[in-house]
Motif scaffolding. Sequence first.
Motif, short mmCIF file in Angstrom:
data_model
loop_
_atom_site.label_atom_id
_atom_site.label_comp_id
_atom_site.label_asym_id
_atom_site.label_seq_id
_atom_site.Cartn_x
_atom_site.Cartn_y
_atom_site.Cartn_z
N ARG A 68 0.90 -1.29 0.09
CA ARG A 68 0.00 -0.06 0.03
C ARG A 68 1.11 1.30 -0.06
N THR A 71 -5.60 -2.82 3.88
CA THR A 71 -6.39 -1.77 4.18
C THR A 71 -6.01 -1.07 5.29
N ARG A 72 -4.84 -1.10 5.65
CA ARG A 72 -4.35 -0.11 6.72
C ARG A 72 -3.49 0.86 6.30
#
Length: 369
Positions: free
Chosen positions: A222, A303-304
């Motif tokens: 990410r 997602t973090r």
Amino acid sequence: MTISELADHDGDAAPQLSVVIIAYNEEDRIRECIESVFDACRDVDGFEVILVDSNSTDRTVEYATEYPITVLRIPSDDLTTPSAGRYVGTHVASAERILFVDGDMELTETWLPEAMAYLAAHDDVAAVEGCLNNSTQTGISEADKLGGAMLSDAEALDEIGGFDPYLRSNEDIDVGFRLRAAGYRLVRLPEVSVIHPEDDTISEPIRRWGHGYYIGQGQILRSRLDSPTILRWQLRRQRYKLGLLAWLSAGVVSLFVAPLLLLWTLLSLLGFGIVASRRGVMRSVTILTAKTLGIAGLFIGLTRPIPPAEEYPLSAVEVVATGRTLAGPARNGEGTGDEDGSPEGETTAGDEKYAAGNRDDDAGKSVDN
């Protein structure tokens, strides 16, 4: 004393090497780790040892303070990651070369001198590692990533922003990829650098899951979306997990078609049998468990979002003990007067066990002078 005061090296003579040890509940191994560092540094003119503890609940910190080293403690579980330990240690380290070691490792005496010589002779090399536990390597090779113990150039590390303290795992691999993307080389020497215990039982991936280590790879993916090169390298590392994900997805689809389900099951058993014949049944079960948990962690990590490293509260780190610049051989001299409250000429418990031989007048000075 605060960590900012400890990190203020203005006017101090910098040692040749800073050794950063990260530890969490390592009371059974931390003494051997520290002593192996002293042994490996016996030919280093000046070195400092900085141990960063991740809020251990055992006697790790107590045992570490037996030695003339700097001991720091991250007091909150919310702030503790292996990467945070390296991040904190880097901020305190004062040498141009930084050696990172885990608290459950024992450093060998042969690798470090070779690594320091190679790093000093090659300006385009940012980090040097060795082989873990044993080696079949016959010569020096280029490394595409870093892992285990590694000797790093502090300036190169600072150039790329250093370790990300909020990563749950794989911080050494992330740093290695960023160093390569910045144009630096990574090198692996054929010597064994550390001895590290191996756990091939099913409990190891479960332990890693409990500590959130499998989330790290998703966090990295990410955070590196703005770097296609690093993203490509990271995705390549995940090819086995992605392959397993595709196969498991095919299994889900086959649930709706009985012949396909039978074929998928037979092929799965065949594949497991091939791996088990090479690795053993329990080892194969451990690998499959680790890869499956890795897939779950990958998606959770994606997602973090990761806060900026600058937001990490260094001021929260506790200074348990301040060490001093040591001079090898690490056991051949008498203890000198410390500036940690010990009277001139009086030795501490750590000094009596491992007194540093002094090669110059500054060898006995505390790092916080």
